[in-house]
Enzyme design. Sequence first.
Site, PDB file in Angstrom:
ATOM      1  N   HIS A  89      -4.091   1.818   7.636  1.00 58.04           N
ATOM      2  CA  HIS A  89      -2.701   2.089   7.239  1.00 58.04           C
ATOM      3  C   HIS A  89      -1.973   2.647   8.472  1.00 58.04           C
ATOM      4  O   HIS A  89      -2.593   3.316   9.303  1.00 58.04           O
ATOM      5  CB  HIS A  89      -2.622   3.143   6.120  1.00 58.04           C
ATOM      6  CG  HIS A  89      -3.141   2.684   4.798  1.00 58.04           C
ATOM      7  ND1 HIS A  89      -3.952   3.470   4.007  1.00 58.04           N
ATOM      8  CD2 HIS A  89      -2.961   1.533   4.114  1.00 58.04           C
ATOM      9  CE1 HIS A  89      -4.252   2.813   2.891  1.00 58.04           C
ATOM     10  NE2 HIS A  89      -3.663   1.634   2.931  1.00 58.04           N
ATOM     11  N   GLU A  97       0.825  -1.212   0.000  1.00 54.19           N
ATOM     12  CA  GLU A  97       0.000   0.000   0.000  1.00 54.19           C
ATOM     13  C   GLU A  97       0.860   1.264   0.000  1.00 54.19           C
ATOM     14  O   GLU A  97       0.387   2.368   0.277  1.00 54.19           O
ATOM     15  CB  GLU A  97      -0.964  -0.021   1.184  1.00 54.19           C
ATOM     16  CG  GLU A  97      -1.843  -1.269   1.221  1.00 54.19           C
ATOM     17  CD  GLU A  97      -3.242  -1.099   0.609  1.00 54.19           C
ATOM     18  OE1 GLU A  97      -3.803   0.006   0.673  1.00 54.19           O
ATOM     19  OE2 GLU A  97      -3.771  -2.097   0.055  1.00 54.19           O
ATOM     20  N   CYS A 147      -2.736  11.383   3.795  1.00 57.57           N
ATOM     21  CA  CYS A 147      -3.101  10.440   2.722  1.00 57.57           C
ATOM     22  C   CYS A 147      -3.041  11.117   1.362  1.00 57.57           C
ATOM     23  O   CYS A 147      -2.782  10.474   0.347  1.00 57.57           O
ATOM     24  CB  CYS A 147      -4.537   9.952   2.888  1.00 57.57           C
ATOM     25  SG  CYS A 147      -4.864   9.090   4.411  1.00 57.57           S
TER      26      CYS A 147
HETATM   27  O1  SUG Z   1      -7.780   3.033   0.725  1.00 59.10           O
HETATM   28  N1  SUG Z   1     -10.486   5.193   0.975  1.00 59.10           N
HETATM   29  C1  SUG Z   1      -9.070   5.006   0.983  1.00 59.10           C
HETATM   30  C2  SUG Z   1      -8.408   5.962   1.925  1.00 59.10           C
HETATM   31  C3  SUG Z   1      -6.921   5.910   1.799  1.00 59.10           C
HETATM   32  C4  SUG Z   1      -6.231   6.688   2.855  1.00 59.10           C
HETATM   33  N2  SUG Z   1      -4.837   6.658   2.651  1.00 59.10           N
HETATM   34  C5  SUG Z   1      -3.920   6.609   3.636  1.00 59.10           C
HETATM   35  N3  SUG Z   1      -4.205   6.273   4.857  1.00 59.10           N
HETATM   36  N4  SUG Z   1      -2.703   6.867   3.311  1.00 59.10           N
HETATM   37  C6  SUG Z   1      -8.717   3.555   1.322  1.00 59.10           C
HETATM   38  O2  SUG Z   1      -9.377   2.977   2.184  1.00 59.10           O
HETATM   39  C7  SUG Z   1     -12.744   4.848   0.143  1.00 59.10           C
HETATM   40  C8  SUG Z   1     -13.426   4.466  -1.135  1.00 59.10           C
HETATM   41  C9  SUG Z   1     -14.919   4.364  -1.080  1.00 59.10           C
HETATM   42  O3  SUG Z   1     -15.456   3.948  -0.056  1.00 59.10           O
HETATM   43  O4  SUG Z   1     -15.526   4.714  -2.082  1.00 59.10           O
HETATM   44  C10 SUG Z   1     -11.263   4.624   0.029  1.00 59.10           C
HETATM   45  O5  SUG Z   1     -10.794   3.948  -0.848  1.00 59.10           O
END
Ligand code: SUG
Length: 416
Positions: free
Chosen positions: A230, A162, A347
């Site tokens: 994460h 990731e 993020c």
């Molecule tokens: O991968 N949300 C992302 C958020 C990513 C956050 N990134 C870090 N922590 N670096 C994920 O969970 C939500 C998509 C949706 O529900 O439509 C989403 O993918």
Amino acid sequence: MSLTEVNFDGIVGPSHNYAGLSLGNMASASHKGDPSYPRAAALQGVAKMRGNLARLGVQGFLLPLPRPNSALQSALALDETAAPQLHAAPWSASSMWTANAATVSPAPDTADGKCHLTPANLITMLHRAQEWPDTKRMLEIAFGNRDHFTVHGIAPPTFGDEGAANHMRFCERHGAVGVEVFVYGRPGGRFPARQHEQASRLVARAHGLDPAKCVFIEQNPAAIEAGAFHNDVVAVANERVLFTHAEAFADQQGAYEAIRAAFPALEVVEVSSSAVPLDEAIRTYLFNAQLITKSDGSMALIVPEECRESPLVWSYCEGMMAGNGPIREVVPVDVRQSMANGGGPACLRLRVVCDPETVDSRFLLDEAKADRLEKTIRTTWPKQIDPGDLASPSLAKSVVDARYALLGALQLEQLG
Ligand code: SUG
């Protein structure tokens, strides 16, 4: 050549929506089915970039990927019997969270003296697994100067990777040799452990890192259970400083000792569970912050507005600002549209320590370009998307047209 940290923020794409696609991401689950506001979301992102451009003097960005993804739509053989989440995945604007675009090892850390980037395969979630081919293509353009950068292939499945969201770097200053810390999750819990240890280890090898300057740490399974999907939801590093929740790692003291063994100057700012319980830290995203070094050498923490609204979190922040620790300023920013999908200020950015002169300048922001971005977003990004809209051919056309307008405004038609 002068190395500095450049933050590449993801521009929020015109298909930004709330489909609840990320198991284990509390915000994504709780906002499932809400209307989204892509135009407001993207403007919030540009405002954040402008703030950091003023603070740091340099700011980069990465572009939204082509959506809806017609290749994925046909691969999924979508029809009325297919689950709504399958219909939603090809529309996801999740590439906005560029902390998951790649893992980056800056030139001072690598055997060949180049900056190495490995795009993240993001295989745990379908809507994110579609990102890497287009992300890789974009990174190969932005960091196409082969004297300075190497863009690798992804870690092979089944190793979930990731990217930078599970990677921290400690150094005296950004341009000096660093110690790279890889945080992985152990599978078997209620929610997926999205970063696999073997993916982290192979990225470290591929980047030519000195094994004595790499540390591998297990994330606290209880933090994953609580919604820290994460590591950057519960910890952030900058230069000598680790700002972390007390329950971030499986063996908290062991983690500090392992980092200190490789990097003796480590300074830990630990937030206790009594000051800020884990759930509140995850709800407010206190640690999903950008910890930056300002020109006077002091550090500022760029946090989501949600932190200021939490009495517990804000009183912690006020105490920290009044104290004499390394973090002397806390700056709230409004990224609510991204937050509602589990993406805070950290993020939304990929950190790349490099000489900005070696980056394709089309990916670097200045005030005039920020004006151009805002104008394109204001005139072409959909104002609102309701969950039922995702099947609409007219929405698909507006999303495609909006992205093309952006590519044109940035002279990046080759990404089309
Ligand atoms: O991968 N949300 C992302 C958020 C990513 C956050 N990134 C870090 N922590 N670096 C994920 O969970 C939500 C998509 C949706 O529900 O439509 C989403 O993918």
